[in-house]
Design a protein around this motif. Sequence first.
Motif, PDB file in Angstrom:
ATOM      1  N   ASN A 192       0.824  -1.210   0.000  1.00  0.00           N
ATOM      2  CA  ASN A 192       0.000   0.000   0.000  1.00  0.00           C
ATOM      3  C   ASN A 192       0.856   1.258   0.000  1.00  0.00           C
ATOM      4  O   ASN A 192       0.602   2.207  -0.745  1.00  0.00           O
ATOM      5  N   TRP A 193       1.870   1.248   0.843  1.00  0.00           N
ATOM      6  CA  TRP A 193       2.748   2.412   0.985  1.00  0.00           C
ATOM      7  C   TRP A 193       3.472   2.693  -0.329  1.00  0.00           C
ATOM      8  O   TRP A 193       3.524   3.822  -0.814  1.00  0.00           O
ATOM      9  N   PHE A 194       4.005   1.640  -0.912  1.00  0.00           N
ATOM     10  CA  PHE A 194       4.827   1.790  -2.122  1.00  0.00           C
ATOM     11  C   PHE A 194       3.945   2.123  -3.333  1.00  0.00           C
ATOM     12  O   PHE A 194       4.271   3.007  -4.136  1.00  0.00           O
ATOM     13  N   GLN A 220      14.966   8.290  -6.922  1.00  0.00           N
ATOM     14  CA  GLN A 220      13.653   8.404  -6.256  1.00  0.00           C
ATOM     15  C   GLN A 220      13.227   7.064  -5.688  1.00  0.00           C
ATOM     16  O   GLN A 220      12.721   6.968  -4.569  1.00  0.00           O
ATOM     17  N   ILE A 221      13.431   6.016  -6.481  1.00  0.00           N
ATOM     18  CA  ILE A 221      13.028   4.682  -6.023  1.00  0.00           C
ATOM     19  C   ILE A 221      13.884   4.254  -4.830  1.00  0.00           C
ATOM     20  O   ILE A 221      13.374   3.695  -3.858  1.00  0.00           O
ATOM     21  N   LEU A 222      15.176   4.549  -4.897  1.00  0.00           N
ATOM     22  CA  LEU A 222      16.031   4.185  -3.766  1.00  0.00           C
ATOM     23  C   LEU A 222      15.561   4.882  -2.486  1.00  0.00           C
ATOM     24  O   LEU A 222      15.554   4.285  -1.407  1.00  0.00           O
ATOM     25  N   ASP A 223      15.117   6.131  -2.638  1.00  0.00           N
ATOM     26  CA  ASP A 223      14.572   6.833  -1.473  1.00  0.00           C
ATOM     27  C   ASP A 223      13.326   6.111  -0.943  1.00  0.00           C
ATOM     28  O   ASP A 223      13.115   6.032   0.264  1.00  0.00           O
ATOM     29  N   LEU A 224      12.500   5.612  -1.850  1.00  0.00           N
ATOM     30  CA  LEU A 224      11.306   4.885  -1.391  1.00  0.00           C
ATOM     31  C   LEU A 224      11.710   3.600  -0.670  1.00  0.00           C
ATOM     32  O   LEU A 224      11.119   3.237   0.353  1.00  0.00           O
ATOM     33  N   LYS A 247       6.411   3.254 -17.697  1.00  0.00           N
ATOM     34  CA  LYS A 247       6.790   2.876 -16.326  1.00  0.00           C
ATOM     35  C   LYS A 247       5.834   1.821 -15.801  1.00  0.00           C
ATOM     36  O   LYS A 247       4.719   2.144 -15.405  1.00  0.00           O
ATOM     37  N   LEU A 248       6.273   0.580 -15.813  1.00  0.00           N
ATOM     38  CA  LEU A 248       5.423  -0.501 -15.326  1.00  0.00           C
ATOM     39  C   LEU A 248       6.055  -1.175 -14.110  1.00  0.00           C
ATOM     40  O   LEU A 248       7.273  -1.264 -13.991  1.00  0.00           O
ATOM     41  N   ASN A 249       5.182  -1.643 -13.247  1.00  0.00           N
ATOM     42  CA  ASN A 249       5.607  -2.392 -12.068  1.00  0.00           C
ATOM     43  C   ASN A 249       4.706  -3.607 -11.944  1.00  0.00           C
ATOM     44  O   ASN A 249       3.564  -3.585 -12.384  1.00  0.00           O
ATOM     45  N   GLN A 250       5.234  -4.676 -11.378  1.00  0.00           N
ATOM     46  CA  GLN A 250       4.341  -5.784 -11.038  1.00  0.00           C
ATOM     47  C   GLN A 250       4.712  -6.376  -9.692  1.00  0.00           C
ATOM     48  O   GLN A 250       5.865  -6.363  -9.289  1.00  0.00           O
ATOM     49  N   TRP A 251       3.690  -6.848  -9.001  1.00  0.00           N
ATOM     50  CA  TRP A 251       3.834  -7.593  -7.740  1.00  0.00           C
ATOM     51  C   TRP A 251       3.631  -9.051  -8.097  1.00  0.00           C
ATOM     52  O   TRP A 251       2.533  -9.440  -8.497  1.00  0.00           O
ATOM     53  N   ASN A 252       4.648  -9.845  -7.949  1.00  0.00           N
ATOM     54  CA  ASN A 252       4.546 -11.219  -8.421  1.00  0.00           C
ATOM     55  C   ASN A 252       5.471 -12.124  -7.629  1.00  0.00           C
ATOM     56  O   ASN A 252       6.138 -11.689  -6.696  1.00  0.00           O
ATOM     57  N   ARG A 304       2.955   5.716  -3.603  1.00  0.00           N
ATOM     58  CA  ARG A 304       4.037   6.630  -4.009  1.00  0.00           C
ATOM     59  C   ARG A 304       4.474   6.436  -5.458  1.00  0.00           C
ATOM     60  O   ARG A 304       4.750   7.407  -6.150  1.00  0.00           O
ATOM     61  N   ILE A 305       4.561   5.191  -5.911  1.00  0.00           N
ATOM     62  CA  ILE A 305       4.994   5.023  -7.314  1.00  0.00           C
ATOM     63  C   ILE A 305       3.898   5.462  -8.279  1.00  0.00           C
ATOM     64  O   ILE A 305       4.197   5.956  -9.363  1.00  0.00           O
ATOM     65  N   LYS A 306       2.636   5.345  -7.862  1.00  0.00           N
ATOM     66  CA  LYS A 306       1.566   5.806  -8.753  1.00  0.00           C
ATOM     67  C   LYS A 306       1.637   7.310  -8.951  1.00  0.00           C
ATOM     68  O   LYS A 306       1.360   7.816 -10.029  1.00  0.00           O
TER      69      LYS A 306
END
Lengths: 684, 684
Positions: free
Chosen positions: B229-231, B355-359, B310-315, B234-236
Amino acid sequence: MALEQSLAALSLATVTAESATPTKTLVFKPKTAKTAAPVPVVVFALQSTQTPSPHIASAAGVKEPRLAKEDLVQEFFSTTPKEFSVANLNKDLAGKIKIVIDESIFKGDENLVLELSTESAKAALPATTIVEFLKSTGIELIPVDFSAEVAAPAAAAPQKSKKDALKKEKEAAKLDDAKLIGITVDKAKDFSTWYSQVVVKGEMLDYYDVSGCYILRPNSYAVWEEIQNWFNERIKKMGVQNSYFPMFVSSRVLEKEKDHIEGFAPEVAWVTRAGSSELDEHIAIRPTSETVMYPYYSKWIRSHRDLPLKLNQWNSVVRWEFKHPQPFLRTREFLWQEGHTAHLTREAAAEEVDQILDLYSGIYEELLAVPVVKGRKTENEKFAGGDYTTTVEGFIAATGRGIQGATSHHLGTNFSKMFNISVENPDGSDKPRVFAFQNSWGLSTRVIGVMVMTHSDNRGLVLPPRVAQTQAVVIPVGLTSKTTDEARKAINDGAVDIEQRLRAINVRATGDYRDIYSPGWKFADSELKGIPIRLEFGPKDLKEEQVTVVRRDNNAKYVVKLADLESRIPEILEEMQKGLLEKARKDFDEHRVIVEEWKDFVPALNAKNVIVAPWCGVPECEDDIKDSSAKKDNGEDEEVDDKSPSMGAKSLCIPNEQRELKPGQKCVRCDKVAVNWCMFGRSY
Amino acid sequence: MALEQSLAALSLATVTAESATPTKTLVFKPKTAKTAAPVPVVVFALQSTQTPSPHIASAAGVKEPRLAKEDLVQEFFSTTPKEFSVANLNKDLAGKIKIVIDESIFKGDENLVLELSTESAKAALPATTIVEFLKSTGIELIPVDFSAEVAAPAAAAPQKSKKDALKKEKEAAKLDDAKLIGITVDKAKDFSTWYSQVVVKGEMLDYYDVSGCYILRPNSYAVWEEIQNWFNERIKKMGVQNSYFPMFVSSRVLEKEKDHIEGFAPEVAWVTRAGSSELDEHIAIRPTSETVMYPYYSKWIRSHRDLPLKLNQWNSVVRWEFKHPQPFLRTREFLWQEGHTAHLTREAAAEEVDQILDLYSGIYEELLAVPVVKGRKTENEKFAGGDYTTTVEGFIAATGRGIQGATSHHLGTNFSKMFNISVENPDGSDKPRVFAFQNSWGLSTRVIGVMVMTHSDNRGLVLPPRVAQTQAVVIPVGLTSKTTDEARKAINDGAVDIEQRLRAINVRATGDYRDIYSPGWKFADSELKGIPIRLEFGPKDLKEEQVTVVRRDNNAKYVVKLADLESRIPEILEEMQKGLLEKARKDFDEHRVIVEEWKDFVPALNAKNVIVAPWCGVPECEDDIKDSSAKKDNGEDEEVDDKSPSMGAKSLCIPNEQRELKPGQKCVRCDKVAVNWCMFGRSY
């Protein structure tokens, strides 16, 4: 051999001679007796040559060649149709396939340079080199002059007219006003091509390199996330917890429960190797997780105080079906949730089965605006391992077919006895141990396919606002070459302002400010992708402090004062959401017909209805209904598709809402007395 | 044969004779030369018999037997250590294993009835029957009188003292005040047993039937959901969209990118069969998704207007490692997110990497209360396919080892050139095409392991409040047999009221009202499961209109007026969250030491520190540091574990925060000039 290698290498080359003549390479599968191995026919022709299938049939001496499905191309050529070219042919295929070659290529014009192209690569080569290569493979090579008249072979004659009719239908299905970027066929006339175009061009999904697997792009995955959020919130209130169990099951454990696994066994994917090591024990990828989870339920549940145990997981499962795959509806890997719960009493379990079914109905009706009928599966159709199965059943109006939406099973104590999920009797340790009463329930990404089939139209996707990734797009309009820079800036700024105000109230809004596209192109693009409303903002709107809103589903126009933006836009979105459900419900209601006499049954089916009929409840009668409602074919291997309603009607469910049966009312099919109303239909 | 069958059946039987004598069956792996196949020694003895390993070594003629890991037990006996008993032995094992049998069993007392027990089953049988069965298998059977003095074999003598020392250490690690339900070993003394107990007894995870796979139970999956949820939120906001790509990759595609796949190839799991059909082409389960996704990036990205994508997946991904698995840290299937993005410019890509490293740093520090050091990987340690790798590095104080937290890679144009992810040059089509600049970034469920190792203690889990599934438990106290029903009801009602008030303000509260457990038992239970605060509510609290709050991490007590409940409880939770981070940061800061001279390097490592040292940046020097800091062993096959700091120090990262180097400062290891400060350490 060098030539063969060089040709094989071509599939990755990107050299293109300017003057090369484009070609096409197509694979056809002739009609074959069920028991015979198919001999595919590869057609290699100039792009400009028309290659009607009667010519191919006549030349190759085969019956009814039709374009081969991806599976067959993979099987013979180890590639996809899109990546296939004659460069993929080789000596190993001699005797297994035939090549029908365009006379224009075969005749050997020394100056003819051909372009071989696949989706990812292009190459140019002299026609003579290619013909020489093809000859070298030893594959039967049949030159055909496609411009000549074809003699209809006697055997194929009656079929020919059928095929011609089908071809005419396909032609007729083409949309006259289809835009280049848009849908090119009519939903009402060629549903399966339409569906494939809508999901791909609407960027819901893309076809993938491994047959039967698809990529869920953000436009569809966002729908899934909305469903997850909605469902998670509600099941957590019921005390269900999320968890994650491994995707692997050892063969020992999987095969422990023979009856349960029997249904899945032919579809189980097996891992037999890791790196270069053969595994001692083969490991299955879960087709569902009963055997994965229940041994641990047995371990964790030690006392009645450990009950109820209510776990859910969001995961992917694999069922390696060999039937024709279909985006969302039948895929080899799919995403779903599977809930598995254990209760102390049958009543507690039964109550939950109904609660979950209500949630599934809510996902369809409240989120996806798809009406469903709640009911119970017949003995024939229930989950084999359980006591009973409840279901929500949907309806695809365009094909008149029913579709199973999601199921919630009560497993009784069948699994708990198998896996020893038991607790000491709360009434005393001298009483027999109590086996847990279990449920399982699942809903998959199939829901997205049902939603698309229900609402979308010839302009593309229609997404219900509540699940749309983008709910509103703001498009500046009325800018011409005469528009002053100042006016242009004012309109663009105004559009950005509208977008931002909407985002501030959590409307998922975006703006399309791309210079290179006309507003008309942008409208078509946003329609294709199913964005629920577009907000047009032009000089007049600027002056009048308003914005023009157009609904995706029915083109209804609203003029909204900017001052009312925050109140009106959410209202319009909700109106659309309700409108979609109402329209779909009307379609379903009008096509769910009461049939009491068998003579009316098949005609009603053929008129694209599902049927509610009085029924005796006897499994054999159900089988008889299915057989008797199938259009008998000539016995050859004909695939069932949307155009061929040869499929028999299955029972879909015994609806929870039952009208009263007349005293002594007979079963619609047999002479026995009806015990309830059952919904039947052709189905997915 | 009948006896064998009956014994095999025992593993599922549940008959127990009241008078049966408990036994134990243990599997030992002797020390073996690397090239030799191990010959396990099965020890079968009365539960009450002490079976020291020198006796086993002497009797079986082997060196240094140690308890076999799960893998070996699976390999030889196709079951887990917990389910293993002599009933699993059979003729096929003759010559492959040895049995050391307790003389007390072997001597053949006709009245002796033995209880064979595994975690899930028990059975009782006469000792003579079992001995007869064991003889019938043909396996070498060695009776031992464990009460006799053992003659130390000459060869093993020096080792013996080491083993004894280890045994003494294990003994010393036992907690004196360990409760039955709780942790029985000391985190500081036997870290790996402690860790395994904490995650299992804390119900974070359970061991699974397939080695290297684990079940994520709700107590850990809830942490993962908080992270998601947190991530996601922020990435959205950064414009990243979620999606889902298939888990399968065809061998053709996977092997296309040789350099990339080289690192993964030995760990790839292959599907070769579906149902009973062999697949024509073997299909891999993704170890990571570059080759799954990038062919489609090439297809979708046609113009610079399609960038950024910019795509992400949870898998879940599968890496079939053969190294010893460890819950959360090294598992064959694990959950993660993988982001894959493509940009028009290097600058845009580089900005996102940071930015991602900060997240990632935020997930560790803000959610999990685990301090990390941000930095860049050396050339040796970076992701092979990329330009550079940034990382967050954590520290496990109990072992003094570093641990890689999550990585964000800039891939440059390496992959985009391979997969042809390119667009026309925005400056004109006569200019060369522009290849996309790509990033990939991933964070896995390993984070949960790091969190557990950092905060948990000898009473069990300690969960940071922000990610705890249950943040507060209300426990009625002070009820005795003399308490009136009225008072009992008032206290229980008061507790329920507190729980409900907390839930109303979104504190994840629960209550423990079980009659059969004492408050003390409930305290221990909630501590084991890591619930951040417990609220004790008793007669005095009722009277004073207050509740007593106890923090899980430091036992701090707070008396909170009921009127202040809604304001104080969230504050206490936040104080605990901050306190955990501060404590862990202090640990990390105190054990991250500056070392400028090589002579201080290994001593600092051995004192459980990670080291920040001036370094020349030369890969060969890094290799030398690793070799030179490893404690040299005798060359035999010794596994590295927490007790054996033989592992060399790797570079962990070049921290973003750099102190100034002195003019001409030398590398800590070699004579070259240092170019920056680098963090080194033994690591997971």
